[in-house]
Design a protein around this motif. Structure first.
Motif, PDB file in Angstrom:
ATOM      1  N   GLN A   1      13.958  31.379  55.742  1.00 24.98           N
ATOM      2  CA  GLN A   1      15.366  31.704  55.528  1.00 24.98           C
ATOM      3  C   GLN A   1      15.826  31.088  54.212  1.00 24.98           C
ATOM      4  O   GLN A   1      15.277  30.069  53.769  1.00 24.98           O
ATOM      5  CB  GLN A   1      16.238  31.138  56.663  1.00 24.98           C
ATOM      6  CG  GLN A   1      16.010  31.831  57.999  1.00 24.98           C
ATOM      7  CD  GLN A   1      16.940  31.303  59.074  1.00 24.98           C
ATOM      8  OE1 GLN A   1      16.906  30.130  59.412  1.00 24.98           O
ATOM      9  NE2 GLN A   1      17.775  32.184  59.614  1.00 24.98           N
TER      10      GLN A   1
ATOM     11  N   ASN B   1      13.867  30.623  64.570  1.00 26.33           N
ATOM     12  CA  ASN B   1      13.827  30.361  63.128  1.00 26.33           C
ATOM     13  C   ASN B   1      12.933  29.178  62.762  1.00 26.33           C
ATOM     14  O   ASN B   1      11.939  28.918  63.397  1.00 26.33           O
ATOM     15  CB  ASN B   1      15.253  30.139  62.625  1.00 26.33           C
ATOM     16  CG  ASN B   1      16.107  31.387  62.763  1.00 26.33           C
ATOM     17  OD1 ASN B   1      15.590  32.502  62.819  1.00 26.33           O
ATOM     18  ND2 ASN B   1      17.399  31.199  62.844  1.00 26.33           N
TER      19      ASN B   1
ATOM     20  N   GLN C   1      22.771  35.051  61.290  1.00 23.75           N
ATOM     21  CA  GLN C   1      22.359  34.800  59.913  1.00 23.75           C
ATOM     22  C   GLN C   1      22.901  35.898  59.029  1.00 23.75           C
ATOM     23  O   GLN C   1      23.277  36.969  59.499  1.00 23.75           O
ATOM     24  CB  GLN C   1      20.844  34.693  59.787  1.00 23.75           C
ATOM     25  CG  GLN C   1      20.076  35.954  60.121  1.00 23.75           C
ATOM     26  CD  GLN C   1      18.578  35.726  60.023  1.00 23.75           C
ATOM     27  OE1 GLN C   1      18.014  34.907  60.742  1.00 23.75           O
ATOM     28  NE2 GLN C   1      17.926  36.442  59.134  1.00 23.75           N
TER      29      GLN C   1
ATOM     30  N   THR D   1      20.946  27.387  60.658  1.00 27.01           N
ATOM     31  CA  THR D   1      19.942  27.147  61.703  1.00 27.01           C
ATOM     32  C   THR D   1      19.913  25.676  62.092  1.00 27.01           C
ATOM     33  O   THR D   1      19.936  25.333  63.278  1.00 27.01           O
ATOM     34  CB  THR D   1      18.555  27.612  61.229  1.00 27.01           C
ATOM     35  OG1 THR D   1      18.537  29.039  61.150  1.00 27.01           O
ATOM     36  CG2 THR D   1      17.461  27.162  62.181  1.00 27.01           C
TER      37      THR D   1
ATOM     38  N   ASP E   1      21.262  30.182  55.194  1.00 29.89           N
ATOM     39  CA  ASP E   1      20.867  30.477  56.571  1.00 29.89           C
ATOM     40  C   ASP E   1      20.082  29.322  57.183  1.00 29.89           C
ATOM     41  O   ASP E   1      20.195  29.054  58.382  1.00 29.89           O
ATOM     42  CB  ASP E   1      20.051  31.777  56.644  1.00 29.89           C
ATOM     43  CG  ASP E   1      20.936  33.019  56.658  1.00 29.89           C
ATOM     44  OD1 ASP E   1      20.436  34.102  56.288  1.00 29.89           O
ATOM     45  OD2 ASP E   1      22.113  32.906  57.056  1.00 29.89           O
ATOM     46  N   THR E   2      19.276  28.614  56.370  1.00 28.20           N
ATOM     47  CA  THR E   2      18.557  27.437  56.868  1.00 28.20           C
ATOM     48  C   THR E   2      19.561  26.376  57.320  1.00 28.20           C
ATOM     49  O   THR E   2      19.382  25.742  58.362  1.00 28.20           O
ATOM     50  CB  THR E   2      17.641  26.855  55.776  1.00 28.20           C
ATOM     51  OG1 THR E   2      16.667  27.828  55.427  1.00 28.20           O
ATOM     52  CG2 THR E   2      16.916  25.607  56.277  1.00 28.20           C
TER      53      THR E   2
ATOM     54  N   TYR F   1      15.197  37.494  56.413  1.00 26.70           N
ATOM     55  CA  TYR F   1      14.103  36.531  56.249  1.00 26.70           C
ATOM     56  C   TYR F   1      13.377  36.886  54.962  1.00 26.70           C
ATOM     57  O   TYR F   1      13.268  38.061  54.606  1.00 26.70           O
ATOM     58  CB  TYR F   1      13.125  36.626  57.427  1.00 26.70           C
ATOM     59  CG  TYR F   1      13.691  36.173  58.750  1.00 26.70           C
ATOM     60  CD1 TYR F   1      14.056  37.095  59.716  1.00 26.70           C
ATOM     61  CD2 TYR F   1      13.869  34.814  59.049  1.00 26.70           C
ATOM     62  CE1 TYR F   1      14.568  36.696  60.945  1.00 26.70           C
ATOM     63  CE2 TYR F   1      14.388  34.403  60.268  1.00 26.70           C
ATOM     64  CZ  TYR F   1      14.738  35.351  61.208  1.00 26.70           C
ATOM     65  OH  TYR F   1      15.251  34.959  62.405  1.00 26.70           O
TER      66      TYR F   1
END
Lengths: 386, 87
Positions: free
Chosen positions: A53, A49, A381, A61, A57-58, A385
């Motif tokens: 995102q 990643n 996730q 990560t 989701d970021t 994306y």
């Protein structure tokens, strides 16, 4: 009970002493891998990643990657970014520094001026890290510093009544000695939420366990899938599993009998001792990664049919109750519990033997996944994306 | 010869670890002692056999917990599966 570990300045204890090279974004992965390949002793940690995102989701990560770097098995890291990605140096440092003060270096390909210049600069930094890391010495630590992740995959019927029974016994021993074990894989607990609720150390913990499982169940239902209807699968039934409760009880059996002292989010750093539950997917690799991000220095992975899954940072111990698997697939299996099935050894005896083996692994004995240099990486996730 | 395992002493069932024919002896270890019963049916490997009799509607225990309820009367030695156990 003692083992010899690396005591980091941030208080984390490690059983390995990795110098890690990690791409800050997937686009830099090839270059980061080149650097790691050219420095003896460097450990490459893949990152799928770093960009594209959405915000939730970021955040996941970053939680996972900063947790991995903060893991006690890591001495220090070089992060290789590209330059234009979403998660850059400042975001990494912010997330990492909340968890650890260990050495973190950052370079980016666009700034350094291409592949070769980045590789040369990267090698220089990693060589310095390797030299610094070689000064670390193992010191005697109490077993209460151990954080063991509990995982299963490639299960067959022997998993429930042999491998998980033995691992559950070992988990009880570790918790009684003041250490930490972490059960995860929320979907595999569906059907046992009332049992886990009663195993919460406090009513609040029990309720949080219950809610966590129901939430996952509901998430599937919202997407049109009812886990309670599709499980046990036809394959499970043919192999002897009759009800969902029976299947899930086989899974949670590896958490032994002690009460749960906490419930954590996917990849969240575990900050207490005892038996814990970490919410998350049962997708094996993403699950193992979340345990390591949470601080587990070692993962115990029960598998009836056998699986080679490994991790860049921690030994993933493979345990099977299927004697055929232990024999035919012996280069993937570390511990055989099938003598509990033939009756030649009791679950208690094997639970003690497994703990003794784990101490040897803590002290440096390599597991099959490490010997084979297998390092798998996935991060769960929830959205596509962009 | 041990050919089954029981997880908990309150369990209603043991799991056979070999294919068992009707009439064959089934032996498991409980509290370090061997216990032997006779199977009343062919039981495939890793399937369950009743080690206690269970009335229709009563709970069936495995791993010390309820895994479902008997949908028919069950005798010691019976094969326990989808035909007589449901949640």
């Amino acid at each position: 009970m003692k083992f010899n570990g690396y005591i980091r300045s941030d208080g984390h204890v490690g059983i390995r002493n990795h110098v890690v090279v990690m791409p800050g974004v997937i686009c830099a992965a090839g270059v980061a891998q080149k650097i790691a390949n050219q420095v003896k002793g460097a450990q490459y940690l893949y990152n799928p990643n770093g960009c594209a995102q959405n915000s939730s989701d970021t955040a996941i990560t970053l939680e996972i990657l900063s947790g991995l770097i903060a893991n006690g098995n890591v001495f220090g890291v070089l992060i290789v970014g590209l330059g234009c990605e979403m998660i850059r140096e400042d975001k990494y440092l912010e997330a990492i520094r909340k968890k650890t003060d260990k050495p973190v270096y950052y370079i980016s390909i666009q700034k350094e001026g291409g592949i070769n210049k980045t590789v040369e600069k990267g090698k220089e930094i990693v060589n310095t890290l390797i030299k610094e890391s070689s000064k670390c010495v193992r010191k005697e630590c109490d077993l209460s510093e151990l954080i063991l992740g509990l995982e299963c995959g490639g299960s067959d019927p022997t998993s429930g009544f042999s491998a998980n029974a033995v691992l559950g016994n070992t988990s009880d021993r570790i918790v009684d000695l003041g250490g930490t074990t972490i059960l995860c894989e929320t979907p595999e607990a569906i059907g046992t939420e009332h049992i886990l609720k009663s195993r919460g150390k406090t009513p609040e913990i029990g309720q949080k366990l219950y809610d966590t499982i129901i939430k996952f169940d509901q998430m599937f239902k919202n997407n049109g899938e009812d886990i309670r209807k599709t499980n046990p699968s036809p394959g499970n039934k043919a192999s002897g599993i009759t009800t969902l409760e029976e299947k899930s009880l086989g899974c949670i059996h590896k958490s032994g009998t002690r009460p749960f002292s906490g419930v954590y989010e996917y990849g969240q750093m575990v900050d207490k001792k005892g038996l814990m539950f970490m919410d998350g997917t049962a997708y094996d690799v993403a699950s193992v990664v979340s345990l390591v991000a949470g601080g587990a220095q070692m993962v115990a992975f029960t598998t009836g049919m056998g699986t080679p899954v490994g991790n860049a940072l921690v030994p993933v111990i493979k345990i099977t109750g299927n004697n055929d698997t232990a024999t035919r697939l012996e280069d993937m299996i570390d511990f055989d519990t099938s003598s509990s099935i033939s009756g030649t050894k009791s679950v208690e005896e094997l639970g003690k033997e497994l703990l003794d083996y784990m101490v040897r692994v803590c002290n440096g004995e390599e597991v099959k996944a490490e010997i084979n240099n297998i390092s798998d990486m996935a991060i769960n996730q929830f959205y596509s994306y962009a | 010869m041990v050919n089954s395992v029981i997880m908990h002493e309150i369990d209603s069932v043991a799991t056979v670890t070999k294919n068992v024919s009707a009439g064959e002896a089934i032996t498991y270890i409980l509290n370090s002692e061997p216990v032997t019963i006779k199977s009343s049916a062919d039981i495939p490997i890793y399937h369950k056999v009743a080690v206690k009799s269970v009335k229709k509607g009563e709970a069936i225990f495995k791993y010390g917990e309820i895994i479902g309820y008997a949908t028919a009367g069950i005798q010691i030695g019976d094969h326990v599966h989808t035909h007589n156990l449901s949640n």
